[in-house]
Design a protein around this motif. Structure first.
Motif, PDB file in Angstrom:
ATOM      1  N   ASP A 245       0.835  -1.204   0.000  1.00  0.00           N
ATOM      2  CA  ASP A 245       0.000   0.000   0.000  1.00  0.00           C
ATOM      3  C   ASP A 245       0.869   1.253   0.000  1.00  0.00           C
ATOM      4  O   ASP A 245       0.587   2.222  -0.716  1.00  0.00           O
ATOM      5  CB  ASP A 245      -0.912   0.017   1.227  1.00  0.00           C
ATOM      6  CG  ASP A 245      -2.033  -1.008   1.129  1.00  0.00           C
ATOM      7  OD1 ASP A 245      -2.338  -1.444   0.002  1.00  0.00           O
ATOM      8  OD2 ASP A 245      -2.595  -1.375   2.185  1.00  0.00           O
ATOM      9  N   LEU A 246       1.941   1.242   0.802  1.00  0.00           N
ATOM     10  CA  LEU A 246       2.833   2.395   0.848  1.00  0.00           C
ATOM     11  C   LEU A 246       3.540   2.578  -0.487  1.00  0.00           C
ATOM     12  O   LEU A 246       3.673   3.712  -0.984  1.00  0.00           O
ATOM     13  CB  LEU A 246       3.857   2.219   1.966  1.00  0.00           C
ATOM     14  CG  LEU A 246       4.924   3.317   2.062  1.00  0.00           C
ATOM     15  CD1 LEU A 246       4.281   4.671   2.335  1.00  0.00           C
ATOM     16  CD2 LEU A 246       5.960   2.976   3.119  1.00  0.00           C
ATOM     17  N   LEU A 247       3.988   1.485  -1.093  1.00  0.00           N
ATOM     18  CA  LEU A 247       4.675   1.568  -2.385  1.00  0.00           C
ATOM     19  C   LEU A 247       3.793   2.246  -3.426  1.00  0.00           C
ATOM     20  O   LEU A 247       4.240   3.161  -4.143  1.00  0.00           O
ATOM     21  CB  LEU A 247       5.089   0.176  -2.854  1.00  0.00           C
ATOM     22  CG  LEU A 247       5.670   0.096  -4.279  1.00  0.00           C
ATOM     23  CD1 LEU A 247       6.998   0.824  -4.351  1.00  0.00           C
ATOM     24  CD2 LEU A 247       5.822  -1.359  -4.709  1.00  0.00           C
ATOM     25  N   PHE A 248       2.532   1.840  -3.525  1.00  0.00           N
ATOM     26  CA  PHE A 248       1.652   2.411  -4.540  1.00  0.00           C
ATOM     27  C   PHE A 248       1.223   3.834  -4.180  1.00  0.00           C
ATOM     28  O   PHE A 248       0.979   4.650  -5.076  1.00  0.00           O
ATOM     29  CB  PHE A 248       0.449   1.498  -4.760  1.00  0.00           C
ATOM     30  CG  PHE A 248       0.762   0.336  -5.654  1.00  0.00           C
ATOM     31  CD1 PHE A 248       0.807   0.490  -7.022  1.00  0.00           C
ATOM     32  CD2 PHE A 248       1.030  -0.914  -5.116  1.00  0.00           C
ATOM     33  CE1 PHE A 248       1.107  -0.566  -7.852  1.00  0.00           C
ATOM     34  CE2 PHE A 248       1.335  -1.983  -5.931  1.00  0.00           C
ATOM     35  CZ  PHE A 248       1.382  -1.809  -7.317  1.00  0.00           C
ATOM     36  N   ALA A 249       1.133   4.144  -2.894  1.00  0.00           N
ATOM     37  CA  ALA A 249       0.883   5.536  -2.513  1.00  0.00           C
ATOM     38  C   ALA A 249       2.050   6.417  -2.949  1.00  0.00           C
ATOM     39  O   ALA A 249       1.857   7.556  -3.404  1.00  0.00           O
ATOM     40  CB  ALA A 249       0.666   5.635  -1.005  1.00  0.00           C
ATOM     41  N   GLN A 250       3.280   5.892  -2.839  1.00  0.00           N
ATOM     42  CA  GLN A 250       4.443   6.651  -3.266  1.00  0.00           C
ATOM     43  C   GLN A 250       4.493   6.783  -4.784  1.00  0.00           C
ATOM     44  O   GLN A 250       4.889   7.827  -5.318  1.00  0.00           O
ATOM     45  CB  GLN A 250       5.720   5.981  -2.739  1.00  0.00           C
ATOM     46  CG  GLN A 250       5.850   6.063  -1.229  1.00  0.00           C
ATOM     47  CD  GLN A 250       7.042   5.279  -0.719  1.00  0.00           C
ATOM     48  OE1 GLN A 250       7.397   4.234  -1.252  1.00  0.00           O
ATOM     49  NE2 GLN A 250       7.664   5.791   0.343  1.00  0.00           N
ATOM     50  N   ILE A 251       4.089   5.742  -5.491  1.00  0.00           N
ATOM     51  CA  ILE A 251       4.044   5.825  -6.954  1.00  0.00           C
ATOM     52  C   ILE A 251       3.022   6.864  -7.398  1.00  0.00           C
ATOM     53  O   ILE A 251       3.264   7.643  -8.333  1.00  0.00           O
ATOM     54  CB  ILE A 251       3.735   4.440  -7.554  1.00  0.00           C
ATOM     55  CG1 ILE A 251       4.907   3.471  -7.296  1.00  0.00           C
ATOM     56  CG2 ILE A 251       3.448   4.543  -9.052  1.00  0.00           C
ATOM     57  CD1 ILE A 251       4.622   2.045  -7.718  1.00  0.00           C
ATOM     58  N   GLN A 252       1.876   6.904  -6.722  1.00  0.00           N
ATOM     59  CA  GLN A 252       0.834   7.866  -7.082  1.00  0.00           C
ATOM     60  C   GLN A 252       1.192   9.281  -6.636  1.00  0.00           C
ATOM     61  O   GLN A 252       0.728  10.259  -7.222  1.00  0.00           O
ATOM     62  CB  GLN A 252      -0.504   7.458  -6.458  1.00  0.00           C
ATOM     63  CG  GLN A 252      -0.974   6.066  -6.824  1.00  0.00           C
ATOM     64  CD  GLN A 252      -0.975   5.816  -8.320  1.00  0.00           C
ATOM     65  OE1 GLN A 252      -1.442   6.627  -9.104  1.00  0.00           O
ATOM     66  NE2 GLN A 252      -0.433   4.668  -8.719  1.00  0.00           N
ATOM     67  N   GLY A 253       1.959   9.405  -5.590  1.00  0.00           N
ATOM     68  CA  GLY A 253       2.358  10.728  -5.118  1.00  0.00           C
ATOM     69  C   GLY A 253       1.405  11.356  -4.129  1.00  0.00           C
ATOM     70  O   GLY A 253       1.661  12.462  -3.636  1.00  0.00           O
ATOM     71  N   SER A 254       0.300  10.689  -3.817  1.00  0.00           N
ATOM     72  CA  SER A 254      -0.644  11.213  -2.830  1.00  0.00           C
ATOM     73  C   SER A 254      -1.503  10.056  -2.334  1.00  0.00           C
ATOM     74  O   SER A 254      -1.561   8.994  -2.964  1.00  0.00           O
ATOM     75  CB  SER A 254      -1.528  12.318  -3.430  1.00  0.00           C
ATOM     76  OG  SER A 254      -2.344  11.798  -4.457  1.00  0.00           O
ATOM     77  N   ALA A 255      -2.190  10.278  -1.225  1.00  0.00           N
ATOM     78  CA  ALA A 255      -3.070   9.249  -0.664  1.00  0.00           C
ATOM     79  C   ALA A 255      -3.935   9.867   0.420  1.00  0.00           C
ATOM     80  O   ALA A 255      -3.612  10.927   0.967  1.00  0.00           O
ATOM     81  CB  ALA A 255      -2.259   8.081  -0.089  1.00  0.00           C
ATOM     82  N   ARG A 256      -5.057   9.184   0.690  1.00  0.00           N
ATOM     83  CA  ARG A 256      -5.880   9.524   1.852  1.00  0.00           C
ATOM     84  C   ARG A 256      -5.807   8.359   2.825  1.00  0.00           C
ATOM     85  O   ARG A 256      -5.885   7.199   2.415  1.00  0.00           O
ATOM     86  CB  ARG A 256      -7.324   9.743   1.450  1.00  0.00           C
ATOM     87  CG  ARG A 256      -7.553  10.836   0.449  1.00  0.00           C
ATOM     88  CD  ARG A 256      -9.032  10.991   0.167  1.00  0.00           C
ATOM     89  NE  ARG A 256      -9.275  11.734  -1.056  1.00  0.00           N
ATOM     90  CZ  ARG A 256     -10.474  12.058  -1.497  1.00  0.00           C
ATOM     91  NH1 ARG A 256     -11.559  11.690  -0.815  1.00  0.00           N
ATOM     92  NH2 ARG A 256     -10.614  12.735  -2.617  1.00  0.00           N
ATOM     93  N   ILE A 257      -5.652   8.662   4.075  1.00  0.00           N
ATOM     94  CA  ILE A 257      -5.605   7.615   5.100  1.00  0.00           C
ATOM     95  C   ILE A 257      -6.773   7.837   6.050  1.00  0.00           C
ATOM     96  O   ILE A 257      -6.914   8.915   6.653  1.00  0.00           O
ATOM     97  CB  ILE A 257      -4.268   7.653   5.864  1.00  0.00           C
ATOM     98  CG1 ILE A 257      -3.099   7.430   4.894  1.00  0.00           C
ATOM     99  CG2 ILE A 257      -4.248   6.590   6.946  1.00  0.00           C
ATOM    100  CD1 ILE A 257      -1.748   7.462   5.558  1.00  0.00           C
ATOM    101  N   LYS A 258      -7.599   6.805   6.163  1.00  0.00           N
ATOM    102  CA  LYS A 258      -8.745   6.840   7.074  1.00  0.00           C
ATOM    103  C   LYS A 258      -8.389   6.121   8.356  1.00  0.00           C
ATOM    104  O   LYS A 258      -7.853   5.015   8.333  1.00  0.00           O
ATOM    105  CB  LYS A 258      -9.964   6.178   6.421  1.00  0.00           C
ATOM    106  CG  LYS A 258     -10.556   6.977   5.280  1.00  0.00           C
ATOM    107  CD  LYS A 258     -11.830   6.324   4.764  1.00  0.00           C
ATOM    108  CE  LYS A 258     -12.501   7.169   3.692  1.00  0.00           C
ATOM    109  NZ  LYS A 258     -13.763   6.558   3.207  1.00  0.00           N
TER     110      LYS A 258
END
Length: 509
Positions: A245-258
């Motif tokens: 999950d962290l790897l793909f959040a880094q690839i996307q450059g942003s994320a929301r965490i609930k």
């Protein structure tokens, strides 16, 4: 008196008179020169003769009309832009106006890039236009911009990928389930030419960490960070369940965490560790693990879930590591891009910020698998540059933003395709207009000589192509080949006969 004596007296008197005359003449010359100097010094200055102007170059050194490093481009007519009339120009116009809020608020010198501050003029026009009609929005772009086909030097097309904003479950504290840290930018991360607390750091180039006051060494790579090199320093923003999950959040450059308590934190790209991005999907293709035609983000996730040990090694093939910063949710509940404004799903793109200016419109044309992995959906859309990323490098390279959530993730995960890029350049910086002002060089002398003495290849003179007639009732006089001058023979100079050398004694006399 004897004649001899009289002659001697006359000669003596003549010599005396001659010497007196010479002395008087020299005195007069010196006096005249002194008088001239006095006159010049007190009355007039000798006019200075202007120096000869430096020889001008054959052609003036004018600035190039338009220059993007490593790019090739071609001015087009709007009728040459395939699919231009089929797009929703009003949606693109609204996204462009959103970028103009940031552009109009900028002060100071313009950016040292190809477009510079030229977008301020179209933004000034857009500020006064509250458009609600698609035809008028289309007219706005055509009146204020000129289309320019652009690609990397030597390549016919650009390249696009997709990105989205993952929505992940997380915890504010470390637990047995949530034990993957999400880090903010470390204080010892250093980039030459930037302050350590600078808001915007470059997305490429070397990154260092300071040891002591002066020593700089490359920053830790992904493997070292995952092994805990920066753990325990209070850099943890949140904790996730899965390193994938962290790897793909880094690839996307942003994320929301609930979080469990209902709170939500949004993370945006802040900096990276200085290592080039390596696509883990390409590694799986090169190793023959996943066929190229089956590659997608979902396929990578499935393989990593089935091979935890292999997933750890695969992640470390991508030595690049992204650090995040917390940002607030926008009014539209959308991610905020690097330009500082909320992104628009389907209209915002991430570009190389070292080459392009935020707010630049790009018309992207081709076919993409939007509906399914096997589909070829026509894609003709005007997009606005509003974001960036460490893997987005090059003049015709873009990441298309599709929004947040799983469906956006499925669509964006399928995109790795070549596409045509048309950059919209403000009319004030129209390269075709500015290039017309550049002087045309004189024809080369070799071209004149070639017209006077057309050459024929004797080996090809008898071929049908050589005998083909150029046209009806048309004769061409072809001169015989002009012989080239014979190379100058190398003649060695005649050696002079050596003179006999006498034997000399080495003894001291």
């Amino acid at each position: 008196m004897a004649p001899e004596a009289r002659i001697k007296i006359l000669l003596k008197n003549g010599a005396t008179a001659l010497c007196a005359g010479l002395v008087a003449l020299s005195s007069f010359s010196l006096g005249a020169e002194a008088a001239r100097r006095h006159y010049r010094g007190h009355h007039h200055h000798i006019p200075q003769v202007p120096a000869a102007p430096p020889r001008a170059l054959p052609y003036p050194q004018l600035p190039l009309p338009f220059e993007i490093s490593g790019a090739q481009y071609l001015p087009l007519a709007w009728t040459d832009v395939k699919g231009w009339s089929d797009d929703n120009h009003l949606a693109a116009y609204k996204t462009f106006r959103a970028s103009c809020k940031s552009i109009n608020g900028q002060t100071g010198a313009s950016e040292p890039k190809a477009l510079g501050g030229s977008l301020s003029e179209p933004c000034r026009v857009a500020k006064t236009l509250e458009l609600s009609d698609d035809a008028k929005a289309k007219t706005f772009f055509e009146d204020n911009f000129a289309p320019l086909r652009i690609s990397r030097l030597g390549e016919p097309d650009g390249f696009v990928t997709g990105y989205y904003e993952p929505v992940l479950e997380g915890s504010r504290t470390q637990t047995d389930v949530f034990n993957v840290p999400v880090y903010r930018r470390p204080s010892n991360l250093f980039v030459r030419g930037y302050k350590q607390d600078s808001v915007s750091l470059p997305n490429k180039g070397p990154v260092y960490r300071k040891i002591g006051r002066r020593k700089l060494v490359p920053y830790y790579d992904r493997g070292e960070i995952e092994d805990g090199k920066i753990a325990g320093r209070g850099l943890e923003i949140a904790w996730l369940k899965d390193p994938t999950d962290l790897l793909f959040a880094q690839i996307q450059g942003s994320a929301r965490i609930k979080f469990d308590d209902g709170g939500v934190v949004r993370l945006n790209y802040d900096a990276y560790n200085g290592y080039p991005y390596t696509a883990v999907g390409r590694v799986l293709i090169e190793r023959g693990i996943v066929p190229k035609e089956e590659m997608s983000m979902q396929r990578i996730r499935e393989w990593m879930a089935q091979n935890p040990d292999g997933a750890k090694e695969l992640r470390r093939q991508n030595r690049s590591y992204i650090f995040f910063r917390e940002v607030n949710l926008s009014d539209k509940d959308e991610a905020v891009g690097a330009q500082g404004i909320p992104l628009t799903a389907g209209r915002s793109i991430a570009v190389d910020k070292a080459l392009h200016v935020y707010g630049t419109p790009f018309f992207i044309e081709g076919e993409l698998p939007i509906d399914s992995e096997r589909s070829k959906t026509p894609f003709h859309r005007l997009m606005i540059a509003q974001d960036t990323g460490s893997a987005i490098i090059g003049p015709a390279r873009a990441d298309l933003y599709f929004g947040a959530g799983q469906e956006a993730g499925r669509v964006s995960g399928r995109l790795r395709h070549p596409m045509h890029f048309v950059m919209l350049v403000p009319k004030g910086l129209d390269p075709s207009v500015r290039a017309a002002k550049l002087p045309v060089p004189d024809p080369r002398p070799s071209e004149k000589i070639a017209k006077l003495f057309p050459q024929t290849d004797p080996a090809k003179a008898g071929t049908p192509a050589a005998a083909a007639a150029p046209g009806k009732n048309e004769t061409v006089a072809t001169a015989g080949p002009v012989p080239l001058p014979v190379p100058r023979p190398a003649i060695e100079p005649a050696r002079e006969p050596r003179r006999p050398v006498k034997n000399r004694s080495h003894r001291q006399q």
